[in-house]
Write a protein that holds these residues in place. Sequence first.
Motif, mmCIF file in Angstrom:
data_model
loop_
_atom_site.group_PDB
_atom_site.id
_atom_site.type_symbol
_atom_site.label_atom_id
_atom_site.label_comp_id
_atom_site.label_asym_id
_atom_site.label_seq_id
_atom_site.Cartn_x
_atom_site.Cartn_y
_atom_site.Cartn_z
ATOM 1 N N GLY A 83 47.270 46.176 45.329
ATOM 2 C CA GLY A 83 46.698 44.772 45.733
ATOM 3 C C GLY A 83 47.522 43.819 44.488
ATOM 4 N N LYS A 84 46.526 42.974 44.358
ATOM 5 C CA LYS A 84 47.191 41.710 43.263
ATOM 6 C C LYS A 84 46.474 41.787 42.109
ATOM 7 N N ALA A 85 46.892 41.761 41.298
ATOM 8 C CA ALA A 85 46.486 41.686 39.832
ATOM 9 C C ALA A 85 45.495 40.341 39.864
ATOM 10 N N THR A 86 43.977 40.427 39.237
ATOM 11 C CA THR A 86 43.326 39.145 39.205
ATOM 12 C C THR A 86 43.262 38.455 37.851
ATOM 13 N N SER A 87 44.008 39.121 36.858
ATOM 14 C CA SER A 87 43.631 38.389 35.320
ATOM 15 C C SER A 87 45.087 37.457 35.351
ATOM 16 N N GLY A 137 46.112 45.221 39.504
ATOM 17 C CA GLY A 137 45.703 45.055 41.027
ATOM 18 C C GLY A 137 45.402 46.234 41.806
ATOM 19 N N PHE A 138 45.178 47.197 41.043
ATOM 20 C CA PHE A 138 44.859 48.572 41.759
ATOM 21 C C PHE A 138 43.342 48.392 42.084
ATOM 22 N N THR A 139 42.970 48.972 43.339
ATOM 23 C CA THR A 139 41.613 49.291 43.709
ATOM 24 C C THR A 139 41.491 50.860 44.158
#
Length: 124
Positions: free
Chosen positions: A76-80, A39-41
């Motif tokens: 942020g929130k992880a997308t996997s 969830g890192f940008t």
Amino acid sequence: RASLIRHTYAPGWSVPGGGVERAETALRSLERELLEEGGFTLTATPDMVGIYSNHFVFPNDHVVLYRAPPGSWQQGKATSIGEIAEAAWVDPMDPPAGTTAGTAQRLAELFGDAPRSDYWAPEP
């Protein structure tokens, strides 16, 4: 602190990451994998630490390791979905039991005084 993850499909704790997709640069792959798994940008260009031979695991494979220092990313929130069993911030000098050999070696090099190796993990 260091961010580690455990995949659902492989044993052990490791740094977030994955394969470079077709027509994708190593940096773009890093951006995608960090978002998917942690969830890192990224907000700044990370530092490339090194390129490591991983041919003991996969023939002709190499691992590109980047380090994103504090202030160069946002959480942020992880997308996997379904790929990550667990994620944790850990003391890099005392990683959890089950940390993969390659990850443990990189942590010892980055945060301790271990000599740098050109190989991701020791030969089995």
